[in-house]
Motif scaffolding. Structure first.
Motif, PDB file in Angstrom:
ATOM      1  N   MET A   1      13.039  65.665  93.249  1.00 42.08           N
ATOM      2  CA  MET A   1      12.728  64.280  93.623  1.00 42.08           C
ATOM      3  C   MET A   1      11.269  64.141  94.050  1.00 42.08           C
ATOM      4  O   MET A   1      10.606  63.150  93.746  1.00 42.08           O
ATOM      5  CB  MET A   1      13.655  63.837  94.758  1.00 42.08           C
ATOM      6  CG  MET A   1      13.515  62.378  95.134  1.00 42.08           C
ATOM      7  SD  MET A   1      13.972  61.294  93.760  1.00 42.08           S
ATOM      8  CE  MET A   1      13.785  59.697  94.542  1.00 42.08           C
ATOM      9  N   SER A   2      10.747  65.141  94.774  1.00 46.44           N
ATOM     10  CA  SER A   2       9.365  65.059  95.235  1.00 46.44           C
ATOM     11  C   SER A   2       8.391  65.057  94.058  1.00 46.44           C
ATOM     12  O   SER A   2       7.349  64.397  94.104  1.00 46.44           O
ATOM     13  CB  SER A   2       9.062  66.226  96.171  1.00 46.44           C
ATOM     14  OG  SER A   2       9.260  67.466  95.507  1.00 46.44           O
ATOM     15  N   ARG A   3       8.739  65.806  92.989  1.00 43.19           N
ATOM     16  CA  ARG A   3       7.877  65.802  91.809  1.00 43.19           C
ATOM     17  C   ARG A   3       7.873  64.432  91.147  1.00 43.19           C
ATOM     18  O   ARG A   3       6.835  63.957  90.677  1.00 43.19           O
ATOM     19  CB  ARG A   3       8.346  66.861  90.817  1.00 43.19           C
ATOM     20  CG  ARG A   3       8.156  68.301  91.298  1.00 43.19           C
ATOM     21  CD  ARG A   3       8.585  69.287  90.246  1.00 43.19           C
ATOM     22  NE  ARG A   3       7.779  69.132  89.037  1.00 43.19           N
ATOM     23  CZ  ARG A   3       7.989  69.839  87.923  1.00 43.19           C
ATOM     24  NH1 ARG A   3       8.995  70.713  87.868  1.00 43.19           N
ATOM     25  NH2 ARG A   3       7.231  69.661  86.870  1.00 43.19           N
ATOM     26  N   ARG A   4       9.038  63.793  91.106  1.00 40.28           N
ATOM     27  CA  ARG A   4       9.110  62.443  90.528  1.00 40.28           C
ATOM     28  C   ARG A   4       8.295  61.456  91.358  1.00 40.28           C
ATOM     29  O   ARG A   4       7.615  60.581  90.809  1.00 40.28           O
ATOM     30  CB  ARG A   4      10.560  61.987  90.435  1.00 40.28           C
ATOM     31  CG  ARG A   4      11.318  62.558  89.243  1.00 40.28           C
ATOM     32  CD  ARG A   4      12.714  61.979  89.139  1.00 40.28           C
ATOM     33  NE  ARG A   4      13.385  62.425  87.932  1.00 40.28           N
ATOM     34  CZ  ARG A   4      13.320  61.804  86.758  1.00 40.28           C
ATOM     35  NH1 ARG A   4      12.621  60.690  86.656  1.00 40.28           N
ATOM     36  NH2 ARG A   4      13.956  62.271  85.702  1.00 40.28           N
ATOM     37  N   LEU A   5       8.363  61.566  92.683  1.00 39.32           N
ATOM     38  CA  LEU A   5       7.580  60.677  93.542  1.00 39.32           C
ATOM     39  C   LEU A   5       6.084  60.873  93.318  1.00 39.32           C
ATOM     40  O   LEU A   5       5.323  59.905  93.218  1.00 39.32           O
ATOM     41  CB  LEU A   5       7.929  60.924  95.011  1.00 39.32           C
ATOM     42  CG  LEU A   5       9.273  60.372  95.500  1.00 39.32           C
ATOM     43  CD1 LEU A   5       9.554  60.845  96.917  1.00 39.32           C
ATOM     44  CD2 LEU A   5       9.278  58.848  95.433  1.00 39.32           C
ATOM     45  N   GLY A   6       5.666  62.120  93.222  1.00 41.06           N
ATOM     46  CA  GLY A   6       4.255  62.391  92.976  1.00 41.06           C
ATOM     47  C   GLY A   6       3.801  61.878  91.632  1.00 41.06           C
ATOM     48  O   GLY A   6       2.703  61.323  91.496  1.00 41.06           O
ATOM     49  N   ARG A   7       4.652  62.053  90.619  1.00 40.39           N
ATOM     50  CA  ARG A   7       4.309  61.555  89.282  1.00 40.39           C
ATOM     51  C   ARG A   7       4.237  60.029  89.275  1.00 40.39           C
ATOM     52  O   ARG A   7       3.345  59.435  88.657  1.00 40.39           O
ATOM     53  CB  ARG A   7       5.344  62.040  88.273  1.00 40.39           C
ATOM     54  CG  ARG A   7       4.966  61.754  86.825  1.00 40.39           C
ATOM     55  CD  ARG A   7       6.013  62.292  85.866  1.00 40.39           C
ATOM     56  NE  ARG A   7       6.027  63.751  85.858  1.00 40.39           N
ATOM     57  CZ  ARG A   7       7.016  64.493  86.297  1.00 40.39           C
ATOM     58  NH1 ARG A   7       8.093  63.917  86.798  1.00 40.39           N
ATOM     59  NH2 ARG A   7       6.951  65.800  86.237  1.00 40.39           N
ATOM     60  N   THR A   8       5.177  59.388  89.982  1.00 37.75           N
ATOM     61  CA  THR A   8       5.166  57.921  90.061  1.00 37.75           C
ATOM     62  C   THR A   8       3.896  57.421  90.720  1.00 37.75           C
ATOM     63  O   THR A   8       3.239  56.496  90.217  1.00 37.75           O
ATOM     64  CB  THR A   8       6.393  57.427  90.848  1.00 37.75           C
ATOM     65  OG1 THR A   8       7.579  57.893  90.215  1.00 37.75           O
ATOM     66  CG2 THR A   8       6.422  55.906  90.895  1.00 37.75           C
ATOM     67  N   ALA A   9       3.541  58.019  91.856  1.00 35.61           N
ATOM     68  CA  ALA A   9       2.315  57.606  92.552  1.00 35.61           C
ATOM     69  C   ALA A   9       1.092  57.833  91.680  1.00 35.61           C
ATOM     70  O   ALA A   9       0.177  56.990  91.634  1.00 35.61           O
ATOM     71  CB  ALA A   9       2.198  58.377  93.872  1.00 35.61           C
ATOM     72  N   GLY A  10       1.067  58.959  90.977  1.00 39.06           N
ATOM     73  CA  GLY A  10      -0.082  59.241  90.127  1.00 39.06           C
ATOM     74  C   GLY A  10      -0.242  58.221  89.014  1.00 39.06           C
ATOM     75  O   GLY A  10      -1.352  57.740  88.756  1.00 39.06           O
ATOM     76  N   VAL A  11       0.872  57.877  88.355  1.00 39.19           N
ATOM     77  CA  VAL A  11       0.807  56.902  87.258  1.00 39.19           C
ATOM     78  C   VAL A  11       0.339  55.544  87.763  1.00 39.19           C
ATOM     79  O   VAL A  11      -0.565  54.916  87.185  1.00 39.19           O
ATOM     80  CB  VAL A  11       2.184  56.787  86.571  1.00 39.19           C
ATOM     81  CG1 VAL A  11       2.198  55.613  85.588  1.00 39.19           C
ATOM     82  CG2 VAL A  11       2.527  58.074  85.845  1.00 39.19           C
ATOM     83  N   LEU A  12       0.950  55.063  88.855  1.00 42.26           N
ATOM     84  CA  LEU A  12       0.652  53.712  89.339  1.00 42.26           C
ATOM     85  C   LEU A  12      -0.742  53.609  89.950  1.00 42.26           C
ATOM     86  O   LEU A  12      -1.384  52.553  89.871  1.00 42.26           O
ATOM     87  CB  LEU A  12       1.703  53.288  90.365  1.00 42.26           C
ATOM     88  CG  LEU A  12       3.118  53.097  89.802  1.00 42.26           C
ATOM     89  CD1 LEU A  12       4.088  52.732  90.913  1.00 42.26           C
ATOM     90  CD2 LEU A  12       3.131  52.030  88.724  1.00 42.26           C
ATOM     91  N   LEU A  13      -1.231  54.689  90.566  1.00 44.18           N
ATOM     92  CA  LEU A  13      -2.551  54.641  91.202  1.00 44.18           C
ATOM     93  C   LEU A  13      -3.690  54.866  90.207  1.00 44.18           C
ATOM     94  O   LEU A  13      -4.789  54.333  90.394  1.00 44.18           O
ATOM     95  CB  LEU A  13      -2.635  55.679  92.317  1.00 44.18           C
ATOM     96  CG  LEU A  13      -1.745  55.424  93.539  1.00 44.18           C
ATOM     97  CD1 LEU A  13      -1.857  56.581  94.529  1.00 44.18           C
ATOM     98  CD2 LEU A  13      -2.117  54.112  94.225  1.00 44.18           C
ATOM     99  N   LEU A  14      -3.432  55.634  89.170  1.00 42.56           N
ATOM    100  CA  LEU A  14      -4.493  55.944  88.220  1.00 42.56           C
ATOM    101  C   LEU A  14      -4.614  54.918  87.095  1.00 42.56           C
ATOM    102  O   LEU A  14      -5.681  54.803  86.484  1.00 42.56           O
ATOM    103  CB  LEU A  14      -4.263  57.327  87.609  1.00 42.56           C
ATOM    104  CG  LEU A  14      -4.409  58.514  88.572  1.00 42.56           C
ATOM    105  CD1 LEU A  14      -4.083  59.815  87.861  1.00 42.56           C
ATOM    106  CD2 LEU A  14      -5.820  58.564  89.155  1.00 42.56           C
ATOM    107  N   ALA A  15      -3.549  54.188  86.821  1.00 43.88           N
ATOM    108  CA  ALA A  15      -3.593  53.239  85.707  1.00 43.88           C
ATOM    109  C   ALA A  15      -4.625  52.120  85.915  1.00 43.88           C
ATOM    110  O   ALA A  15      -5.370  51.800  84.978  1.00 43.88           O
ATOM    111  CB  ALA A  15      -2.206  52.646  85.462  1.00 43.88           C
ATOM    112  N   PRO A  16      -4.708  51.469  87.103  1.00 45.07           N
ATOM    113  CA  PRO A  16      -5.723  50.407  87.251  1.00 45.07           C
ATOM    114  C   PRO A  16      -7.160  50.895  87.081  1.00 45.07           C
ATOM    115  O   PRO A  16      -7.944  50.237  86.365  1.00 45.07           O
ATOM    116  CB  PRO A  16      -5.453  49.881  88.669  1.00 45.07           C
ATOM    117  CG  PRO A  16      -4.023  50.201  88.925  1.00 45.07           C
ATOM    118  CD  PRO A  16      -3.797  51.512  88.257  1.00 45.07           C
ATOM    119  N   PRO A  17      -7.588  52.035  87.694  1.00 51.76           N
ATOM    120  CA  PRO A  17      -8.930  52.516  87.377  1.00 51.76           C
ATOM    121  C   PRO A  17      -9.112  52.844  85.900  1.00 51.76           C
ATOM    122  O   PRO A  17     -10.214  52.678  85.359  1.00 51.76           O
ATOM    123  CB  PRO A  17      -9.060  53.784  88.247  1.00 51.76           C
ATOM    124  CG  PRO A  17      -8.108  53.586  89.360  1.00 51.76           C
ATOM    125  CD  PRO A  17      -6.962  52.834  88.766  1.00 51.76           C
TER     126      PRO A  17
END
Length: 251
Positions: A1-17
């Motif tokens: 679950m922690s890997r999924r949370l990290g992947r989710t945060a990475g996708v959502l935070l990196l997409a706008p830049p």
């Protein structure tokens, strides 16, 4: 679950830049093409918007693939999870430009806030439809809703900064934009065209694109990935493949 949370945060935070990078790359390619091909000024905006849309779709494909392995939540949390990082990126970029002396940066805030609010609603509706298995309708609602959001934001930006009427000075066209052409302003920013209609005039197109130039391109870059993420995360998780049944041991 922690890997999924990290992947989710990475996708959502990196997409706008990444969307800002899309704008920069598209603008750089347009500038190079202008130098190599002696591109006419009338082709610059269509070229920029076309490249932005193409790169935005490529980004959406990458995001959609990564979204299949992110945390799955409800339609509203997903919409907010997409929009809030975009808002943070816009705020940080605006603050940076303001610190560099860009005096008109904060004038775009009302239009951007309207865009973010309407975009969140469009993503919420698209995600809710996708969860019911109505994926074609979800794409239609998501894309049309995002288009309406961008159009409304451009209209608000123009209305609040350019008057509807102005006096004629020295025989020059007045610095005003007739409101009758408001629904076309977003497409004018993308194409620098009136599509054969009498409004907006050439001078009005100049005023509009001078006032709102980067924002419509940013909307164009963000829309594909935002809608793709909202719909992809709403799809049911793939079922685990069942392994072979164990063979009972012989007594």
């Amino acid at each position: 679950m922690s890997r999924r949370l990290g992947r989710t945060a990475g996708v959502l935070l990196l997409a706008p830049p990444a969307c800002l990078a899309v704008l920069a790359v598209a603008a750089a390619v347009m500038a190079l093409a202008q130098g190599w091909l002696e591109m006419r000024s009338a082709a610059q905006l269509p070229t920029w918007s076309g490249l932005t849309a193409l790169l935005g779709v490529a980004l959406a494909l990458v995001v959609a693939r990564a979204a299949r392995r992110t945390v799955r939540v409800g339609a509203l949390p997903t919409a907010l999870g997409v929009v809030l990082p975009v808002a943070a990126t816009v705020t940080a970029t605006s603050a940076l430009l303001a610190a560099r002396g860009e005096s008109r940066v904060w004038e775009s805030a009302p239009g951007l806030l309207l865009w973010l609010g309407l975009l969140a609603a469009a993503l919420w509706a698209a995600g809710a439809l996708a969860r019911r298995g109505r994926f074609h309708l979800a794409w239609l609602v998501g894309l049309l809703g995002a288009l309406v959001a961008a159009d409304a934001a451009v209209v608000l930006a123009v209305v609040t900064s350019i008057p509807a009427t102005a006096p004629v000075v020295d025989g020059l066209p007045p610095d005003s934009v007739d409101r009758i052409s408001a629904p076309l302003w977003l497409f004018t920013c993308w194409t620098d065209s009136s599509f054969g209609l009498p409004r907006p005039t050439e001078w009005e197109r100049f005023l509009i694109t001078d006032r709102v130039l980067v924002e419509p391109m940013f909307h164009l870059a963000c829309t594909p990935y935002a809608v793709a993420y909202a719909i992809t995360t709403a799809r049911p998780a793939p079922a685990a493949v069942a392994g072979p049944a164990p063979v009972p041991a012989l007594a």
